[in-house]
Design a protein around this motif. Structure first.
Motif, PDB file in Angstrom:
ATOM      1  N   MET A 294       0.836  -1.193   0.000  1.00  6.15           N
ATOM      2  CA  MET A 294       0.000   0.000   0.000  1.00  6.15           C
ATOM      3  C   MET A 294       0.872   1.245   0.000  1.00  6.15           C
ATOM      4  O   MET A 294       1.896   1.278   0.648  1.00  6.15           O
ATOM      5  CB  MET A 294      -0.897   0.001   1.243  1.00  6.15           C
ATOM      6  CG  MET A 294      -2.131   0.872   1.087  1.00  6.15           C
ATOM      7  SD  MET A 294      -3.053   0.960   2.646  1.00  6.15           S
ATOM      8  CE  MET A 294      -2.598   2.593   3.196  1.00  6.15           C
ATOM      9  N   LYS A 295       0.444   2.240  -0.756  1.00  3.69           N
ATOM     10  CA  LYS A 295       1.192   3.491  -0.810  1.00  3.69           C
ATOM     11  C   LYS A 295       1.001   4.244   0.507  1.00  3.69           C
ATOM     12  O   LYS A 295      -0.106   4.419   0.966  1.00  3.69           O
ATOM     13  CB  LYS A 295       0.656   4.326  -1.975  1.00  3.69           C
ATOM     14  CG  LYS A 295       1.603   5.412  -2.436  1.00  3.69           C
ATOM     15  CD  LYS A 295       1.082   6.040  -3.746  1.00  3.69           C
ATOM     16  CE  LYS A 295       1.169   7.532  -3.676  1.00  3.69           C
ATOM     17  NZ  LYS A 295      -0.054   8.257  -3.405  1.00  3.69           N
TER      18      LYS A 295
ATOM     19  N   ASP B 262       0.187   3.481   8.024  1.00  6.36           N
ATOM     20  CA  ASP B 262       1.028   3.953   6.920  1.00  6.36           C
ATOM     21  C   ASP B 262       0.902   5.460   6.702  1.00  6.36           C
ATOM     22  O   ASP B 262       0.921   5.940   5.572  1.00  6.36           O
ATOM     23  CB  ASP B 262       0.691   3.219   5.614  1.00  6.36           C
ATOM     24  CG  ASP B 262       1.527   1.971   5.469  1.00  6.36           C
ATOM     25  OD1 ASP B 262       2.671   1.982   5.928  1.00  6.36           O
ATOM     26  OD2 ASP B 262       1.020   0.981   4.907  1.00  6.36           O
TER      27      ASP B 262
ATOM     28  N   GLU C 150      -6.620  11.353   1.301  1.00  3.24           N
ATOM     29  CA  GLU C 150      -5.575  11.079   2.298  1.00  3.24           C
ATOM     30  C   GLU C 150      -5.790  11.911   3.564  1.00  3.24           C
ATOM     31  O   GLU C 150      -5.649  11.410   4.680  1.00  3.24           O
ATOM     32  CB  GLU C 150      -4.193  11.384   1.702  1.00  3.24           C
ATOM     33  CG  GLU C 150      -3.770  10.394   0.630  1.00  3.24           C
ATOM     34  CD  GLU C 150      -2.409  10.717   0.045  1.00  3.24           C
ATOM     35  OE1 GLU C 150      -1.674   9.778  -0.304  1.00  3.24           O
ATOM     36  OE2 GLU C 150      -2.065  11.911  -0.081  1.00  3.24           O
TER      37      GLU C 150
END
Lengths: 277, 400
Positions: free
Chosen positions: B1-2, B315, B361
């Protein structure tokens, strides 16, 4: 980034025994918000068996502080007070599969909270603070604590001492004191073997030696903190110095002069007195 | 995953266009621009183009740009150059919130016998201008004050400082590593003699920077050797990277106008929502004069490393000024200089955005962080009365 073990991460992300026991039998509080970590440990003690029936913690601090506190509560539950007191900070670190060197002070904090809790349960009145010599003023670390941690963990360098107690990690002015304590603990034997009668120095030799010690041992350390010291004069056993730059404004100036004196007494002559002008 | 990367004041992603532009010079076009043969010599044109692009972003002339290896080298070079070219002057002025590239260099100079003055800031991180005027004297060789602070994003009054210094005939250097590419800078109008920038803060790779040296400024090189950069910085040109920096500056110039409102909007949304939904937050820094991409928020009674590592589980990348994350045992010198209260000092989190961040995000962070702060607050022995009182008042208000 710190290299934490899986177990540290697990105890940080899902800590066990979080909270405060209602009407606890023992409370141990160590650390402060100023220093960056603090722990409040509460214990329930079974009066009949003398065992720790329950333990809970509240921690302000980083991942390893939270994990160490939680580990501590897991370790002490079910133990008698005597058994619990045998736990060392290393046991806490080992339980977690180890801690990064720089984070060992988190395990020391756990062990201290436990001691303080048990002392409070036994009705031991903690010593008045004024009676203890505080070596590291930045992190409020007493000489007594330093000695204990140094001996228990067999620490030999200032860097180790900082990792385990934080002492020396702030302004750094207590580093000579920590060195002196380390030397005293680990080289007592050497000191005893040292010749009793130091060889008599001529005035010129003495001044040269003082300059040498200032240059090699003391100035680099002060300069690292933006300070400096200059040798003004030597009159008999009186060494007159001037503190420069940051040291002038530093409230730790007195400590610095003391550190210089200790170093000079050790390396030049035991009867030297340092004065600041 | 980014990962959700909100740590762009630490470093940025290399822009795809930039990578594309530089790759040929790492592969087949590896020549040395100083060579006589076409294979190497043809790179001279590319270096010239890159220089022009960097200059264009700043409103400078190409010959005023010296390529370096990083922001730190640019900073050290600027200050050292002033001391070398004005040897009778032995005083340097900087600030207490400066990046270590300048701050620690000044400390080093002080150990070498120079005089260094560190200008204090107020609780919002604004420079104490009175102290600055007082510090100036005839012995001052150079004033080095950052354009914008890396931790808080606070922008300093560079124009005002430069105007005063020009009148007084004192050299002015600004570390603009955090500002270049984020806000418009026009050196045609700005009275600055030297300015540092760093490639990896604006989507070029690490290992390349530049120093702007205004025409007519006395200059002495810091790295001595070959004739490169017109004798102002020796060492074979890092062709691929400085071509990349040129491209990154070109992109920044193109995007600046749309990026500033975009980043401001996202940043403000993040900041305002966190301020509303987390217990006891406080913004560190002057919100009126700030980079559009940066917010520094303290969450009282919790510790920054713990926050970061909880975010890491999702993350989400950010940074903190807490002691545990600083590599030393003391919290950020910037927050300390601002006199941030101890209850909030260790719980600071910096989010720094870039053009690659999306609204989704930001929404993710807004969803994830408040429960983390609440959980850590539940763990903390501090601020409990406050928490209990708040709860009680909430209950009271909800029952009425």
């Amino acid at each position: 980034m710190w290299e934490y073990t899986k177990k540290v991460k697990e105890f940080f992300l899902h800590p066990k025994n979080v909270g405060e026991i209602e009407s606890p039998d023992a409370v141990g509080e160590v650390g402060s918000i100023t220093c960056g970590d603090a722990l409040k440990l509460t214990l329930k003690i079974d009066k009949e068996t003398g065992r720790i029936a329950d333990a809970k913690f509240q921690t302000f601090g980083c991942a390893s502080a939270i994990a160490s506190s939680s580990a501590l509560t897991e370790l002490v539950k079910g133990k008698t007070l005597e058994e619990a007191l045998k736990l060392s900070n290393k046991d806490i670190a080992d339980f977690l599969g180890g801690l990064p060197d720089e984070k060992m002070h988190c395990s020391v904090m756990g062990r201290e909270a436990l001691e303080s809790a048990i002392a409070s349960y036994r009705g031991v009145v903690p010593l008045p603070e004024s009676g203890e010599r505080v070596v590291c003023k930045c992190f409020d670390v007493t000489e007594e604590k330093l000695r204990k941690v140094i001996i228990e963990n067999r620490l030999t360098t200032v860097a180790d001492v900082t990792n385990y107690t934080k002492a020396g990690g702030g302004c750094g002015s207590c580093i000579p004191d920590i060195e002196a304590i380390l030397r005293e603990i680990w080289s007592l034997k050497q000191a005893a073997e040292r010749p009793r009668e130091p060889k008599k120095l001529t005035n010129i030799q003495k001044i040269a030696l003082i300059q040498d010690v200032l240059e090699k041992e003391i100035r680099p350390r002060l300069q690292a903190d933006g300070g400096d010291v200059e040798l003004l004069d030597v009159e008999g056993n009186k060494v007159i110095v001037a503190l420069r730059a940051m040291c002038v404004a530093c409230p730790m100036g007195g400590v610095t002069v003391k550190g210089i004196e200790e170093k000079l007494r050790e390396l030049v002559s035991g009867d030297l007195v340092v004065e600041e002008r | 995953m980014k990962p959700i990367y909100l740590d762009n004041n630490a470093t940025t992603a290399v822009a795809p266009e930039v990578l594309e532009e530089m790759l040929p010079y790492l592969r087949e076009l590896y020549g040395n621009p100083s060579s006589m043969h076409t294979f190497g010599g043809q790179l001279g044109v590319k270096v010239r183009e890159a220089r022009a692009k960097v200059a264009a972003l700043l409103g400078a002339e190409p010959e005023e740009i010296v390529f370096t290896s990083c922001g730190t080298e640019s900073d050290n070079t600027a200050i050292m150059s002033a001391l070398e070219t004005y040897p009778q002057k032995r005083h340097v002025i900087t600030t207490r919130v400066e990046h270590p590239a300048v701050y620690n260099f000044c400390k080093y100079l002080a150990r070498k016998g120079y005089r260094a003055t560190y200008i204090p800031v107020d609780s919002k991180g604004r420079l104490n201008m009175e102290a600055f005027y007082k510090a100036l004297d005839d012995d001052t060789a150079i004033v080095s004050i950052m354009y914008a602070n890396n931790e808080t994003g606070v922008i300093f009054p560079v124009e005002e400082i430069g105007t005063v210094l020009r009148e007084r005939g004192v050299l002015f250097h600004t570390d603009a590593v955090q500002a270049v590419g984020k806000i418009p800078i026009d050196l045609k109008k700005l009275p600055v003699d030297m300015l540092s920038l760093s490639g990896h803060k604006l989507h070029a790779p690490k290992g390349v920077g530049a120093l702007y040296v205004r025409k007519g400024t006395r200059f002495s090189p810091y790295i001595i050797g070959g004739h490169q950069e017109h004798g102002r910085r020796a060492g074979t040109e890092n062709t691929a990277s400085l071509i990349a920096l040129g491209k990154a500056c070109e992109l920044a110039a193109e995007n600046l106008e749309s990026e500033v409102p975009y980043l401001t909007r996202l940043r403000d949304k993040l900041e305002q929502t966190l301020m509303e939904s987390c217990p006891d937050p406080r913004i560190n820094g002057d919100t009126g004069h700030r980079l559009p991409n940066t917010t520094n928020i303290s969450f009282e009674y919790v510790e920054g490393e713990a926050i970061l590592l909880r975010l890491d589980e999702y993350d989400i990348c950010a940074s903190s000024g807490s002691a545990c994350t600083s590599g030393s045992l003391e919290p950020s010198h910037v927050l300390r200089a601002m006199g941030v209260p101890f209850t909030a000092m260790h719980g600071s989190v910096r989010f720094s955005l870039s053009r690659y961040n999306t609204e989704e995000e930001i929404d993710r962070v807004i969803g994830v962080l408040p429960p983390i702060i609440k959980e850590l607050r539940a763990l903390s022995p501090y601020g409990r009365e406050k928490l209990a009182a708040e709860k009680a008042s909430q209950c009271a208000s909800s029952s009425t």
